[in-house]
Structures are given as structure tokens and as C-alpha cells.
Design an enzyme around this catalytic site. Structure first.
Site: not given
Length: 325
Positions: A174-175
Site C-alpha cells: 500500500c502506498i
């Protein structure tokens, strides 16, 4: 508020009261069912699929099926009910999801668990979906998320959620924290503690788990269940492509808001990474179980409740001291 994450915390052992770690009970109850361990593989396309869900249900583990093949969900619930296994699915908040809930009710297919799964769960759209599910499927256990504040937990609980999922962007794939500047990345464990103090119902800690010891830390700081992505990626049974590089096998793992999952470059908050092939999922579950039994023995008890009562220290830098995890 103290700010820390998994790598900054070390739990302090108590006197061991068991003769063998095999005496330690790792079971947990969520809703009407009891499961072997307080862990659940992330409801992501490269982590959970039909065959893995069936294996987990048959063997007493909790699971949440992903929501990215909408048409397959009703046949899936039917199949699980026919086999007398728990049914646990995910939904979003778009208009067609409301119709899907109504269709489940019409066919008398109340899923045992439904997870409302969006990145920013503290929203009117999630509250409305909770209420819609509870209106049409009142017996279904509703998990709502994801959130990162006590206010969000309380608001979703008040709307009718039976459990909340805590964690915004701490996962390996996840970013969100990079793309938006928001989230619980880097302080997920402190966010869990903060939310758990306000919660009156179960919390599922979601994201940031890098080691098996992090499961015990999540339990200590208030989680009933721990959702895990990257540690469950890369198995023989996992969905996703396999590639060979320099004689080593890797499997793909991508986030639920990545372009690889969405099929388009729009509102991207996930990425794809390659995980070294880990072998059998069954072997990983056995190792997790044994490690959690050891955690209970170090806590000085016989079940998970002992972990909730242990003291801890906050380590200034990282417990790993630069060692590879």
C-alpha cells in the site's frame, strides 16, 4: 499520545506456567464462531481465492473473500452454505452493492460475515451500507473499515457495525501514505492502541505485520483478529503470476488499489511487488500457530488473554538493530 510501531515494541515476559507450548490455546471467538487463531489473510486478489477460502473454512480458520469478482459472490455463499462452512465476503459501497445485499436477502443467503471494504471507512457511504446490511440481513456479522481514529470506530459501531477494521496504508503493498500524506503507516500499532481504547466491539488490526511476533503485539494492544497480507503472499496456493529469476521462484503480490487490480491508472494507492516463493500455506499456518503458542507461554498464561496483560517497553530505534527481517 505515545507514537510507536511494531518494530519499536518489545513485550516483557512473565513466569511460564505451562510444561509445553502445545498446552497454549490460540482460539478466538468472533461473532457466533470460534476460530483456531486470531489471524485472517487479507481480502486481496493475490492472497485469497475460492480454494484457499475453502481450505481455511474447512480447517477452522477465519477468512474474508475479496470483492473483486462481484458476480461470483452469490454462488460462493451458496457453495459454502451447502458444505456447512462459514460464509464470509466483502462488499464496497457503490449502488450495485446495495442491490447485491438485497439479492442475498431475497434468496435467503445471509452470509455469516460481510466486510465493508474501502480505503477510507470513516464516511457516510460506509455508515449507510452498514445500515442497509443490518436492515436486510440482520443476522449477518458486519465488519466495517478501514479506519484509523477512535471517532471513526465509535461512529461505525454506533451505526451498527459488529467490528471495525483499523489500518490506513500501513501494508507492504500500500502506498496511501506516500500518495496522500495520510494514514497509519509508521504508527499502526499506536493507532490500534488508540482505537482500541475507544472500542466497545472487536477490532481487526489490518496491515503492517512483518513478523509472527507482530501478531502477539497486535493482541496486546487491543486486536481481536489480525489481518495479514504480505506474510500470506507467495505461497504455492496463492493467486497471481509466478516468475523465475536466477533460479529462484517469485510470486506477484499487489495492493487492492493498484493499477494491476483496478486495470487502470486512476486513484492508484497500491503497488505490485514480487515475493519469494514460500511453499505451502499449510506450513506457514502451522508455524504461525506454534509461534503464537510460544507467545502465550512467554506471557505467562494458557490462552490469548494472557498476552493482553503483559507489560512492554518502547525501544528507541528498532528491535531489529539493522538485521534483515
Amino acid at each position: 499520545m505515545k507514537i510507536f510501531d511494531y518494530e519499536n515494541i518489545q513485550l516483557i515476559p512473565n513466569k511460564c506456567i505451562v510444561n509445553s507450548r502445545s498446552e497454549c490455546d490460540t482460539t478466538v471467538t468472533l461473532g457466533r464462531h470460534t476460530f483456531k487463531m486470531p489471524i485472517v489473510p487479507a481480502n486481496m486478489q493475490t492472497i485469497i481465492n475460492d480454494s484457499i477460502a475453502e481450505f481455511l473454512a474447512e480447517n477452522g480458520y477465519f477468512y474474508i473473500m475479496h470483492r473483486f469478482d462481484g458476480a461470483a459472490r452469490i454462488p460462493f455463499v451458496k457453495k459454502m452454505k451447502e458444505r456447512q462452512w462459514i460464509s464470509s465476503i466483502s462488499v464496497g459501497v457503490k449502488k450495485e452493492e446495495y442491490l447485491f445485499i438485497e439479492e442475498l436477502a431475497k434468496q435467503k443467503l445471509a452470509s455469516d460475515y460481510i466486510t465493508i471494504d474501502i480505503a477510507h471507512g470513516h464516511s457516510n457511504s460506509v455508515i449507510e451500507m452498514i445500515q442497509h446490511i443490518k436492515t436486510h440481513l440482520p443476522e449477518t456479522f458486519v465488519i466495517a473499515g478501514n479506519v484509523g481514529t477512535p471517532e471513526a470506530v465509535r461512529e461505525l459501531e454506533n451505526a451498527g457495525a459488529d467490528a471495525t477494521k483499523v489500518g490506513i496504508g500501513p501494508g507492504k503493498a500500500c502506498i496511501t501514505k506516500i500518495k496522500t500524506g495520510f494514514g497509519t503507516g509508521g504508527w499502526q500499532l499506536a493507532a490500534l492502541r488508540w482505537c482500541a481504547k475507544a472500542a466497545r466491539k472487536p477490532i481487526i488490526a489490518d496491515g503492517g505485520i512483518r513478523t509472527h511476533g507482530d501478531i502477539a503485539k497486535s493482541i496486546r494492544f487491543g486486536a481481536t483478529m489480525v489481518m495479514i497480507g504480505s506474510l500470506f503472499a507467495g505461497h504455492e496456493e496463492s493467486s497471481g503470476e509466478t516468475k523465475i529469476e536466477n533460479g529462484i521462484a517469485y510470486k506477484e503480490y499487489f495492493g487492492s488499489a493498484s493499477e494491476f487490480q483496478k486495470g487502470e491508472k486512476k486513484n492508484i494507492e497500491g503497488k505490485k511487488i514480487w515475493i519469494q516463493h514460500k511453499g505451502s500455506l499449510k506450513d506457514t499456518l502451522i508455524e504461525m500457530h506454534q509461534d503464537l503458542q510460544s507467545s502465550i507461554s512467554y506471557a505467562g498464561g494458557r490462552d490469548l488473554e494472557a498476552i493482553r496483560k503483559v507489560d512492554y517497553v518502547i525501544v528507541k530505534n528498532s528491535i531489529f538493530n539493522g538485521d534483515a527481517i
